[in-house]
Enzyme design. Structure first.
Site, PDB file in Angstrom:
ATOM      1  N   THR A   1       0.870  -1.176   0.000  1.00  0.00           N
ATOM      2  CA  THR A   1       0.000   0.000   0.000  1.00  0.00           C
ATOM      3  C   THR A   1       0.909   1.228   0.000  1.00  0.00           C
ATOM      4  O   THR A   1       1.998   1.179   0.564  1.00  0.00           O
ATOM      5  CB  THR A   1      -0.850  -0.002   1.291  1.00  0.00           C
TER       6      THR A   1
ATOM      7  N   THR B   1      -0.729   1.846   6.928  1.00  0.00           N
ATOM      8  CA  THR B   1      -0.646   0.616   6.127  1.00  0.00           C
ATOM      9  C   THR B   1      -0.616  -0.570   7.069  1.00  0.00           C
ATOM     10  O   THR B   1      -0.005  -0.509   8.134  1.00  0.00           O
ATOM     11  CB  THR B   1       0.606   0.600   5.228  1.00  0.00           C
TER      12      THR B   1
HETATM   13  N1  ASP Z   1      -4.251  -1.435   4.796  1.00  0.00           N
HETATM   14  C1  ASP Z   1      -4.476  -2.083   3.532  1.00  0.00           C
HETATM   15  C2  ASP Z   1      -5.838  -2.748   3.575  1.00  0.00           C
HETATM   16  O1  ASP Z   1      -6.182  -3.341   4.582  1.00  0.00           O
HETATM   17  C3  ASP Z   1      -3.449  -3.091   3.184  1.00  0.00           C
HETATM   18  C4  ASP Z   1      -2.023  -2.708   3.457  1.00  0.00           C
HETATM   19  O2  ASP Z   1      -1.744  -1.623   3.888  1.00  0.00           O
HETATM   20  O3  ASP Z   1      -1.124  -3.524   3.213  1.00  0.00           O
HETATM   21  O4  ASP Z   1      -6.529  -2.724   2.598  1.00  0.00           O
END
Ligand code: ASP
Length: 337
Positions: free
Chosen positions: A204, A255
């Site tokens: 992300t 993230t």
């Molecule tokens: N936070 C993001 C989600 O849950 C994924 C990530 O940050 O890796 O969609």
């Protein structure tokens, strides 16, 4: 005793109510992340590490150039995120992870710390740069969040760039998807709580920036988590969870395991601790990531930038792609080092 109490009260009032810096007083700053996760040293070859670092560095320079030329924090955030959305290395735009059905569905949000305006999109499937659409929702619609088909209708009206769904696919993410499917089958279980094997999400992207006017902004863009259910929305487009910015406190992009970030309103909680409890951004981020998130069983990280230019990149996962540029200071990193 009473005197000490009064003294402490005065002290905390000073830090909570200290006047914001005058425009130009705080240093131009941009902080970025490219996702947190099980990024143990040795996970990538030296040439892969170099590729990630060079893209992070390009994103930093692109955003910083906007700030240096007198541009708004909001423009710097958008410009740096577009660089990472267009790169196949990150889980945002091209290179997004795959849903359970083997598709790509994208979420993004942006927030202006000066006006507290915000825009978000979720579950879009044909928009090359979801962060641009989030900004269009913020600036050219009366709404904060639009999803799926409706968001894409709006994107058409606004003249945003459309791509075929196949544009987002990369072989590396497809392989990760296939191996996640296999792993889940062979283990006959996902994670009980979310049905998502949480070591299958990386990349992300998020940016926070502070401009010459002293304005803060934050933005986040993602493909979500591998094997997410059709229609699942993570924290990235949720204002207060994945993204938050307020000139009175700080700017945050998150993230990690989105479900936890939503429940704990991670981004807002950090800024609330700064605003109401007079904590530094480092103290607030430390509390939220290493105590609240850790105790709840979630994992991930945040980048946080205060109105005086204080910043922190905090995570409880093994690593987080990240970088900062503030004047002569420029750093990019992946692992906990
Ligand atoms: N936070 C993001 C989600 O849950 C994924 C990530 O940050 O890796 O969609």
């Amino acid at each position: 005793m009473i005197r000490l109490g009064l003294f402490l009260l005065a002290l905390s009032a000073t830090s909570a109510l200290s006047a914001p810096p005058e425009p130009g007083e705080a240093p131009l700053t941009i902080v970025i992340h490219g996702g947190a996760g099980a990024l143990e040293r040795g996970r990538y070859t030296p040439s892969e590490e170099a590729a990630y670092k060079s893209k992070l560095s390009e994103a930093l320079d692109t955003g910083y150039a906007v700030l240096e030329s007198g541009g708004a924090a909001l423009d710097a955030v958008e410009a740096a995120i577009v660089v990472m959305e267009n790169s196949p290395l990150f889980n945002a735009g091209k290179g997004a992870v795959f849903t359970r059905e083997g598709e790509n569905e994208l979420d993004a949000s942006i927030m202006d710390g000066r006006t507290k305006a915000a825009g978000a999109v979720a579950g879009v499937t044909h928009i090359k740069n979801p962060i641009r659409l989030a900004r269009a929702v913020m600036e050219r619609s009366p709404h904060v969040m639009m999803i799926g088909k409706g968001a894409e209708e709006f994107a058409k009206e606004q003249g945003l760039e459309f791509v075929k769904r196949s544009y987002f696919r990369t072989e590396a993410r497809w392989k990760a998807y296939k191996s996640a499917v296999e792993k889940e089958k062979s283990e006959k279980r996902g994670d009980k709580e979310s049905g998502l094997p949480h070591d299958f999400k990386y990349g992300t992207v998020g940016v926070v920036a502070l401009d010459a006017n002293g304005d803060l902004a934050a933005g986040t863009s993602t493909g979500g988590m591998t094997l997410k259910r059709y229609g699942r929305v993570g924290d990235a487009p949720i204002i207060g969870a994945g993204t938050f910015a307020d000139n009175n406190s700080c700017a945050v992009s998150s993230t990690g395991w989105g479900e936890y970030f939503i429940r704990l309103t991670i981004a807002r909680d950090i800024c609330a601790q700064v605003e109401y409890a007079g904590k530094t951004v480092a103290e607030a981020a430390n509390n939220v990531i290493h105590e609240r998130l850790q105790e709840s069983g979630g994992d991930g990280g945040v980048i946080v930038l205060g109105r005086n230019g204080d910043y922190v990149m905090e995570f409880n996962s093994a690593g987080m792609f990240r970088g900062v540029r503030q004047g002569e200071v420029k750093e990019v990193a992946i692992y906990r080092d």
